[in-house]
Design a protein around this motif. Structure first.
Motif, PDB file in Angstrom:
ATOM      1  N   ARG A   7     -13.098   0.409  -4.506  1.00 29.92           N
ATOM      2  CA  ARG A   7     -13.338  -0.219  -3.207  1.00 29.92           C
ATOM      3  C   ARG A   7     -12.332   0.265  -2.182  1.00 29.92           C
ATOM      4  O   ARG A   7     -11.202   0.645  -2.483  1.00 29.92           O
ATOM      5  CB  ARG A   7     -13.311  -1.737  -3.334  1.00 29.92           C
ATOM      6  CG  ARG A   7     -11.958  -2.455  -3.275  1.00 29.92           C
ATOM      7  CD  ARG A   7     -10.923  -1.966  -4.241  1.00 29.92           C
ATOM      8  NE  ARG A   7      -9.768  -2.814  -4.374  1.00 29.92           N
ATOM      9  CZ  ARG A   7      -8.623  -2.674  -3.678  1.00 29.92           C
ATOM     10  NH1 ARG A   7      -8.469  -1.705  -2.803  1.00 29.92           N
ATOM     11  NH2 ARG A   7      -7.604  -3.515  -3.890  1.00 29.92           N
ATOM     12  N   ALA A   9     -10.631  -1.476   1.057  1.00 26.69           N
ATOM     13  CA  ALA A   9     -10.495  -2.874   1.475  1.00 26.69           C
ATOM     14  C   ALA A   9      -9.670  -3.001   2.764  1.00 26.69           C
ATOM     15  O   ALA A   9      -8.575  -3.551   2.747  1.00 26.69           O
ATOM     16  CB  ALA A   9      -9.860  -3.682   0.347  1.00 26.69           C
ATOM     17  N   PRO A  10     -10.183  -2.480   3.860  1.00 32.34           N
ATOM     18  CA  PRO A  10      -9.382  -2.487   5.085  1.00 32.34           C
ATOM     19  C   PRO A  10      -9.332  -3.857   5.754  1.00 32.34           C
ATOM     20  O   PRO A  10     -10.242  -4.663   5.600  1.00 32.34           O
ATOM     21  CB  PRO A  10     -10.148  -1.516   5.990  1.00 32.34           C
ATOM     22  CG  PRO A  10     -11.575  -1.672   5.558  1.00 32.34           C
ATOM     23  CD  PRO A  10     -11.527  -1.912   4.071  1.00 32.34           C
ATOM     24  N   SER A  11      -8.249  -4.095   6.485  1.00 28.24           N
ATOM     25  CA  SER A  11      -8.182  -5.239   7.385  1.00 28.24           C
ATOM     26  C   SER A  11      -8.412  -4.658   8.778  1.00 28.24           C
ATOM     27  O   SER A  11      -7.566  -3.928   9.264  1.00 28.24           O
ATOM     28  CB  SER A  11      -6.793  -5.871   7.351  1.00 28.24           C
ATOM     29  OG  SER A  11      -6.382  -6.028   6.013  1.00 28.24           O
ATOM     30  N   GLU A  43     -11.243  -7.117   4.581  1.00 30.84           N
ATOM     31  CA  GLU A  43     -10.198  -8.120   4.372  1.00 30.84           C
ATOM     32  C   GLU A  43      -9.828  -8.736   5.722  1.00 30.84           C
ATOM     33  O   GLU A  43      -8.830  -8.375   6.352  1.00 30.84           O
ATOM     34  CB  GLU A  43      -8.995  -7.477   3.656  1.00 30.84           C
ATOM     35  CG  GLU A  43      -9.411  -6.870   2.309  1.00 30.84           C
ATOM     36  CD  GLU A  43      -8.360  -6.940   1.211  1.00 30.84           C
ATOM     37  OE1 GLU A  43      -7.155  -6.873   1.523  1.00 30.84           O
ATOM     38  OE2 GLU A  43      -8.753  -7.048   0.029  1.00 30.84           O
ATOM     39  N   PHE A 168      -2.786 -12.948   0.948  1.00 27.30           N
ATOM     40  CA  PHE A 168      -3.302 -11.610   0.645  1.00 27.30           C
ATOM     41  C   PHE A 168      -3.347 -11.346  -0.855  1.00 27.30           C
ATOM     42  O   PHE A 168      -4.367 -10.901  -1.392  1.00 27.30           O
ATOM     43  CB  PHE A 168      -2.450 -10.546   1.362  1.00 27.30           C
ATOM     44  CG  PHE A 168      -2.572  -9.173   0.749  1.00 27.30           C
ATOM     45  CD1 PHE A 168      -3.749  -8.441   0.873  1.00 27.30           C
ATOM     46  CD2 PHE A 168      -1.514  -8.617   0.023  1.00 27.30           C
ATOM     47  CE1 PHE A 168      -3.883  -7.186   0.279  1.00 27.30           C
ATOM     48  CE2 PHE A 168      -1.642  -7.370  -0.570  1.00 27.30           C
ATOM     49  CZ  PHE A 168      -2.827  -6.649  -0.444  1.00 27.30           C
ATOM     50  N   ASN A 172      -6.967 -10.752  -2.649  1.00 26.71           N
ATOM     51  CA  ASN A 172      -7.122  -9.354  -3.050  1.00 26.71           C
ATOM     52  C   ASN A 172      -7.458  -9.284  -4.546  1.00 26.71           C
ATOM     53  O   ASN A 172      -8.387  -8.585  -4.966  1.00 26.71           O
ATOM     54  CB  ASN A 172      -5.818  -8.626  -2.712  1.00 26.71           C
ATOM     55  CG  ASN A 172      -5.888  -7.128  -2.922  1.00 26.71           C
ATOM     56  OD1 ASN A 172      -5.485  -6.637  -3.962  1.00 26.71           O
ATOM     57  ND2 ASN A 172      -6.396  -6.400  -1.929  1.00 26.71           N
ATOM     58  N   ARG A 186      -5.024   2.913  -3.785  1.00 22.63           N
ATOM     59  CA  ARG A 186      -4.527   2.453  -2.484  1.00 22.63           C
ATOM     60  C   ARG A 186      -3.176   3.069  -2.206  1.00 22.63           C
ATOM     61  O   ARG A 186      -2.582   3.736  -3.064  1.00 22.63           O
ATOM     62  CB  ARG A 186      -4.450   0.929  -2.450  1.00 22.63           C
ATOM     63  CG  ARG A 186      -3.516   0.363  -3.495  1.00 22.63           C
ATOM     64  CD  ARG A 186      -3.558  -1.162  -3.471  1.00 22.63           C
ATOM     65  NE  ARG A 186      -2.777  -1.751  -4.549  1.00 22.63           N
ATOM     66  CZ  ARG A 186      -2.854  -3.016  -4.905  1.00 22.63           C
ATOM     67  NH1 ARG A 186      -3.658  -3.838  -4.256  1.00 22.63           N
ATOM     68  NH2 ARG A 186      -2.110  -3.484  -5.893  1.00 22.63           N
ATOM     69  N   HIS A 190       1.631  -0.325  -1.307  1.00 21.26           N
ATOM     70  CA  HIS A 190       1.191  -1.515  -2.047  1.00 21.26           C
ATOM     71  C   HIS A 190       1.757  -1.596  -3.459  1.00 21.26           C
ATOM     72  O   HIS A 190       1.533  -2.588  -4.157  1.00 21.26           O
ATOM     73  CB  HIS A 190      -0.336  -1.575  -2.105  1.00 21.26           C
ATOM     74  CG  HIS A 190      -0.941  -2.048  -0.819  1.00 21.26           C
ATOM     75  ND1 HIS A 190      -0.847  -3.348  -0.391  1.00 21.26           N
ATOM     76  CD2 HIS A 190      -1.625  -1.395   0.147  1.00 21.26           C
ATOM     77  CE1 HIS A 190      -1.453  -3.476   0.777  1.00 21.26           C
ATOM     78  NE2 HIS A 190      -1.937  -2.305   1.129  1.00 21.26           N
TER      79      HIS A 190
HETATM   80  N1  GLU Z   1      -6.265  -5.038   3.108  1.00 23.32           N
HETATM   81  C1  GLU Z   1      -5.278  -4.282   2.398  1.00 23.32           C
HETATM   82  C2  GLU Z   1      -4.804  -3.150   3.291  1.00 23.32           C
HETATM   83  O1  GLU Z   1      -5.363  -2.962   4.299  1.00 23.32           O
HETATM   84  C3  GLU Z   1      -5.891  -3.759   1.104  1.00 23.32           C
HETATM   85  C4  GLU Z   1      -4.929  -3.384   0.038  1.00 23.32           C
HETATM   86  C5  GLU Z   1      -5.609  -2.891  -1.208  1.00 23.32           C
HETATM   87  O2  GLU Z   1      -6.287  -1.861  -1.130  1.00 23.32           O
HETATM   88  O3  GLU Z   1      -5.500  -3.535  -2.220  1.00 23.32           O
HETATM   89  O4  GLU Z   1      -3.861  -2.488   3.025  1.00 23.32           O
END
Ligand code: GLU
Length: 456
Positions: A7, A9-11, A43, A168, A172, A186, A190
């Motif tokens: 996936r 998963a952007p904010s 996200e 988060f 997540n 990612r 992270h």
């Molecule tokens: N929303 C997080 C971000 O933008 C996602 C982190 C992830 O991929 O787990 O960095």
């Protein structure tokens, strides 16, 4: 069919940054490479920051780059909703699971996740206060890029903030579990969250996904992480500036990955075939604008003229260089002639404008240089004569005719070139001269020479 589910998963923040695009791309490539599924999850729990415009910008950027998703906004899927803001019921249910296992407690209005292990008090010089710590077992992150990473979480952390918003880390992990994510690819930033995430997986009693933390992208100068303020950071800018999306994909794929044989230019099919975790570098990548420009121009050079017309027609129209009456055959010959020479579609407008309009400007300095010298009148008369006589207005034929008069007047053929070029285009740079005259055609060339003679 593989069971891989990855996936992005952007904010949505209102920027589609090259770093996010790279994360999206690596996930997309891995899904394509393995025949798995690529999921787009939004996200958007931070309601103050997320707007519809920010989402549109992101979706548009993904679309432009050709990264299609198998599940997510607009396409749906069996594991939805794909917006965190719509998954409250799922979070509540999972909070309950942890509560039932005795892993949640309330403090200062927030809900905390309780680590296993003995508690003790320690003075924390950073916070200048005594804090509660936990003697906890280390977790091992078996990272596909970084290898085995050992971390120990020694403090409980918040999973639902005092305003009721889940944190988060919590959403997540719950989403990755409930969406059946098999590989989490990612950014390396992270990695420091991953041990918390693994503690949550363990508490839920489920297997952790496979992790691959991809290296940071440094600024061109090498000093620090590339940010949205840095030149070249925003994907929509590339779209606006008419970069070739395949060139961007190709370039971004090389930010932290390489096929290990120095190949740079690769079609997306080739990248998909070759992309895998062992090719991802541990060391940081560095943004290199010159390399990106070089790839972009390679893609322009190799582009079939039909696509080139599709891409350039709107800008040429916007600049009033062509209109509905423009001869498409002429347009395509101009583009084929010039595609070798330009680095971007953006510069193509300027590069070709004189092909389409007769009132082009003359570069003042170059013009002066050419008009000085008593020879130019003589050269000019010779030229008019040759061009009028040349029946077949083709590069080879023109060259032969020019050679003949050059020999007769005891000059070198190149003596005529700057004058011709200045007369028909107003400048000193451009595509190869003789093929250019061929494309312009006899009538246009003669008219331009004539009017140049009258003007100067
Ligand atoms: N929303 C997080 C971000 O933008 C996602 C982190 C992830 O991929 O787990 O960095």
């Amino acid at each position: 069919m593989s069971n891989v589910r990855v996936r992005f998963a952007p904010s949505p923040t209102g920027f589609f940054h090259i770093g996010s695009a790279r994360t999206a791309l690596f996930n997309w490539l891995y899904a394509k490479h393995t025949g798995g599924k690529f999921i787009l999850r939004i996200e958007d729990t931070d309601q103050n920051r997320n707007t519809d415009d920010a989402l549109d910008l992101l979706l548009q950027g993904m679309k432009w780059l050709g990264m299609d998703w198998d599940e997510g906004p607009n396409v749906g899927g069996d594991f939805g909703p794909y917006f965190q803001s719509q998954r409250k019921a799922i979070y509540d249910e999972h909070l309950k699971i942890l509560e039932d296992k005795g892993r949640v407690y309330k403090k200062d209005g927030a809900l905390w996740f309780k680590l296993l292990g003995e508690r003790y008090i320690k003075f924390d010089p950073f916070h200048k206060a005594e804090i509660e710590k936990v003697r906890n077992e280390p977790v091992f992150i078996e990272d596909e890029v970084r290898g085995r990473v050992e971390r120990t979480e020694d403090r409980d952390f918040v999973i639902v903030r005092s305003n009721g918003e889940p944190s988060f880390h919590f959403v997540n992990v719950v989403d990755d579990i409930t969406m059946g994510i098999t590989h989490v690819i990612r950014g390396e930033d992270h990695l420091s969250n991953t041990s918390k995430h693994i503690e949550l997986y363990k508490a839920f009693g489920v297997d952790t996904p496979i992790f691959a933390h991809i290296p940071l992208i440094l600024k061109e100068s090498g000093s620090g992480k590339m940010s949205k303020r840095d030149r070249g950071a925003l994907i929509d800018e590339y779209e606006k500036r008419l970069f070739i999306s395949e060139a961007i994909i190709n370039y971004i794929s090389l930010l932290g990955w390489s096929p290990k044989d120095d190949t740079d230019k690769m079609s997306v099919e080739t990248i998909i075939k070759r992309f895998d975790f062992p090719g991802i570098n541990k060391g940081s990548a560095r943004f290199d604008e010159a390399k990106l420009m070089a790839l972009n121009s390679d893609y322009i050079k190799a582009m079939p003229v039909k696509r080139l017309i599709e891409l350039t027609l709107p800008v040429l129209k916007e600049s009033n260089l062509v209109d509905a009456d423009t001869d498409l055959e002429y347009l395509s010959r101009v583009l084929v002639l010039c595609q070798e020479k330009v680095k971007s579609i953006e510069t193509l407008v300027d590069f070709t404008n004189y092909f389409f309009q007769d009132n082009y400007e003359f570069e003042p300095k170059a013009l002066q240089r050419i008009l000085i010298g008593d020879e130019s009148n003589a050269l000019f008369s010779e030229l008019m004569l040759v061009f009028e006589k040349t029946e077949l207005f083709e590069a080879l034929e023109l060259e032969a005719s020019l050679r003949t008069i050059a020999e007769q007047s005891n000059r070198k053929i190149f003596t005529y070139f700057p004058l011709i070029r200045m007369a028909v285009s107003g400048r000193m740079g451009g595509p190869d001269l003789l093929p250019m005259l061929e494309v312009m055609g006899k009538e246009r060339v003669l008219t331009r020479l004539q009017s140049f003679a009258e003007k100067f």
